[in-house]
Write an enzyme that holds these catalytic residues in place. Structure first.
Site, PDB file in Angstrom:
ATOM      1  N   ASP A 127      -3.027  22.087   2.189  1.00 61.31           N
ATOM      2  CA  ASP A 127      -3.224  21.498   0.860  1.00 61.31           C
ATOM      3  C   ASP A 127      -2.661  22.465  -0.177  1.00 61.31           C
ATOM      4  O   ASP A 127      -2.680  23.684   0.035  1.00 61.31           O
ATOM      5  CB  ASP A 127      -4.718  21.271   0.593  1.00 61.31           C
ATOM      6  CG  ASP A 127      -4.959  20.210  -0.477  1.00 61.31           C
ATOM      7  OD1 ASP A 127      -5.407  19.092  -0.127  1.00 61.31           O
ATOM      8  OD2 ASP A 127      -4.696  20.496  -1.678  1.00 61.31           O
ATOM      9  N   ARG A 137      -2.937   0.208  -6.645  1.00 62.03           N
ATOM     10  CA  ARG A 137      -2.180   1.145  -5.818  1.00 62.03           C
ATOM     11  C   ARG A 137      -0.837   1.449  -6.488  1.00 62.03           C
ATOM     12  O   ARG A 137      -0.312   2.543  -6.380  1.00 62.03           O
ATOM     13  CB  ARG A 137      -1.955   0.564  -4.427  1.00 62.03           C
ATOM     14  CG  ARG A 137      -3.223   0.483  -3.591  1.00 62.03           C
ATOM     15  CD  ARG A 137      -2.911  -0.007  -2.191  1.00 62.03           C
ATOM     16  NE  ARG A 137      -4.102  -0.093  -1.358  1.00 62.03           N
ATOM     17  CZ  ARG A 137      -4.800  -1.205  -1.169  1.00 62.03           C
ATOM     18  NH1 ARG A 137      -4.455  -2.308  -1.766  1.00 62.03           N
ATOM     19  NH2 ARG A 137      -5.860  -1.195  -0.377  1.00 62.03           N
ATOM     20  N   ASN A 171       2.376   9.826  -7.231  1.00 61.38           N
ATOM     21  CA  ASN A 171       2.456  10.164  -5.812  1.00 61.38           C
ATOM     22  C   ASN A 171       3.891  10.267  -5.294  1.00 61.38           C
ATOM     23  O   ASN A 171       4.152  10.994  -4.339  1.00 61.38           O
ATOM     24  CB  ASN A 171       1.645   9.163  -4.983  1.00 61.38           C
ATOM     25  CG  ASN A 171       0.154   9.455  -5.082  1.00 61.38           C
ATOM     26  OD1 ASN A 171      -0.238  10.503  -5.595  1.00 61.38           O
ATOM     27  ND2 ASN A 171      -0.671   8.554  -4.616  1.00 61.38           N
ATOM     28  N   ARG A 231     -10.712  -4.156   8.757  1.00 64.22           N
ATOM     29  CA  ARG A 231     -11.628  -4.690   7.726  1.00 64.22           C
ATOM     30  C   ARG A 231     -11.859  -6.182   7.942  1.00 64.22           C
ATOM     31  O   ARG A 231     -13.002  -6.659   7.897  1.00 64.22           O
ATOM     32  CB  ARG A 231     -11.024  -4.445   6.331  1.00 64.22           C
ATOM     33  CG  ARG A 231     -11.137  -2.989   5.923  1.00 64.22           C
ATOM     34  CD  ARG A 231     -10.561  -2.736   4.539  1.00 64.22           C
ATOM     35  NE  ARG A 231     -10.838  -1.353   4.148  1.00 64.22           N
ATOM     36  CZ  ARG A 231     -10.050  -0.617   3.368  1.00 64.22           C
ATOM     37  NH1 ARG A 231      -8.940  -1.114   2.871  1.00 64.22           N
ATOM     38  NH2 ARG A 231     -10.390   0.619   3.062  1.00 64.22           N
ATOM     39  N   HIS A 289       0.742  -3.291   1.756  1.00 66.96           N
ATOM     40  CA  HIS A 289      -0.645  -2.807   1.745  1.00 66.96           C
ATOM     41  C   HIS A 289      -1.167  -2.897   0.309  1.00 66.96           C
ATOM     42  O   HIS A 289      -1.239  -1.918  -0.412  1.00 66.96           O
ATOM     43  CB  HIS A 289      -0.678  -1.373   2.252  1.00 66.96           C
ATOM     44  CG  HIS A 289      -2.068  -0.823   2.344  1.00 66.96           C
ATOM     45  ND1 HIS A 289      -3.079  -1.466   3.008  1.00 66.96           N
ATOM     46  CD2 HIS A 289      -2.610   0.318   1.856  1.00 66.96           C
ATOM     47  CE1 HIS A 289      -4.182  -0.737   2.920  1.00 66.96           C
ATOM     48  NE2 HIS A 289      -3.927   0.339   2.221  1.00 66.96           N
TER      49      HIS A 289
END
Ligand code: NAD
Length: 308
Positions: free
Chosen positions: A31, A86, A93, A149, A173
């Site tokens: 990280d 998202r 990101n 799910r 997604h």
């Protein structure tokens, strides 16, 4: 096996823990916040005698340590906050994935890349392009989770074991994902013999909002228990060459009529990563829904393409 997990946040740490507890390989947990990676690694390492695993874990902030990795799981980036889609995460990101992909290309050029960071299909596309890896080795984790799910909600509704529900969720997604009712069975029996289409549509909608429901309850992050289970299932399928049939976000070159896109479709996963993309027949309704989902993903890819 050497498995590197990039990003030691909720999904990354839980993924590392599950890999260790299944003894799938030694883990490098990396990280940018080195202390978090080192602290969590120490904590996990100290559970080895209690959990009975022999795999080793090393925390680090140094990408050199991923050298020689067989598999790299990428969870680095930012998670959704309530009210954030998202796609809102896109540019934040994208920068993280560009940087991480360059490091992976430099230090682990032979690795399989399992992408988790959202927006998933776009981040997988960026990672494949920046690393220049064979697309069969860059796979996005999404459909396996969305299917899990859908299976969970159906099993709850029918009061049966989750393992006996089989289903497929295609597409991006995102809310536009396409759970396929016609391929959903309870131990091979079409689910339509147990539930009306109206009841099924409700469960489909709940599946589409499955991630969002958890985000709004947690308030400070997104799901990580089922996501880490999903990615570890994929790690395990590659290592054991199990040739499981799952849905994943993969690079399409004409399959289903789509080109130069990452999208969720059924695949066989094994020792070469994507062993085969399975092209299945779709009802007209599902085909239209998949087209819509693909267009959403494609439009975003076009938006970020010139910035890669
Ligand atoms: P998190 O915020 O808990 O952890 C992310 C970690 O990445 C942080 O510790 C951060 O320091 C680290 N990081 C940021 N930039 C980095 C870099 N350049 N190099 C290395 N590490 C870096 O988030 P999380 O809950 O673990 O989620 C991670 C990502 O996974 C998010 O984008 C989330 O939306 C996504 N996600 C995807 C799915 C899926 O189904 N594909 C499911 C759940 C979460």
């Amino acid at each position: 096996m050497k498995i590197s997990v990039i990003g030691a946040g909720q999904v990354g740490a839980m993924t590392a823990q599950r890999i260790l507890e299944k003894n799938l390989g030694d883990v490098i947990l990396l990280d940018v916040e080195e202390g978090i990676a080192c602290g969590k690694s120490l904590d996990m390492m100290q559970s080895a005698s209690l959990e009975g695993f022999t795999a080793k874990i090393t925390g680090t902030g140094d990408f050199k340590k991923i050298t020689g990795s067989h598999i790299v799981v990428v969870t680095a980036g930012f998670a959704r906050k309530p009210g954030m889609s998202r796609t809102d995460l896109l540019f934040k990101n994208a920068d993280v994935i560009k940087m991480v992909s360059k490091k992976i290309r430099e230090y682990a050029p032979n690795a399989f890349l399992l992408m988790v960071t959202n927006p998933l299909d776009i981040m997988s596309y960026i990672a494949m392009n920046i690393t220049g890896f064979n697309p069969a080795k860059v796979i996005g984790m999404a459909g396996i989770l969305d299917s899990a799910r859908f299976r969970a909600f159906l099993a709850q509704e029918l009061d049966v074991a989750m393992q006996d529900i089989q289903t497929i969720v295609l597409g991006g997604h995102a809310d536009s994902m396409v759970p396929l009712i016609e391929y959903t069975t309870v131990c091979g029996i079409p689910v339509t013999q147990f539930l009306s289409l109206t009841a099924l549509e409700k469960i489909v909608e709940k599946t589409r909002k499955g991630g969002e429901e958890i985000v709004s309850l947690l308030k400070t992050g997104s799901a990580y228990y089922a996501p880490s289970s999903s990615v570890v299932d994929m790690v395990s399928a590659i290592i054991s060459n199990s040739r499981r049939v799952i849905t994943a976000s993969v690079y399409l070159k004409g399959e289903y009529g789509y080109n130069d896109i990452y999208l969720g479709v059924p695949i066989i996963i094994g020792k070469n990563g994507v062993e085969k993309i399975l092209e299945i027949s779709l009802t007209q309704k599902d085909r239209l829904a998949l087209d819509k989902s693909a267009k959403i993903v494609k439009d975003v890819i076009e938006e970020v393409k010139e910035k890669i």
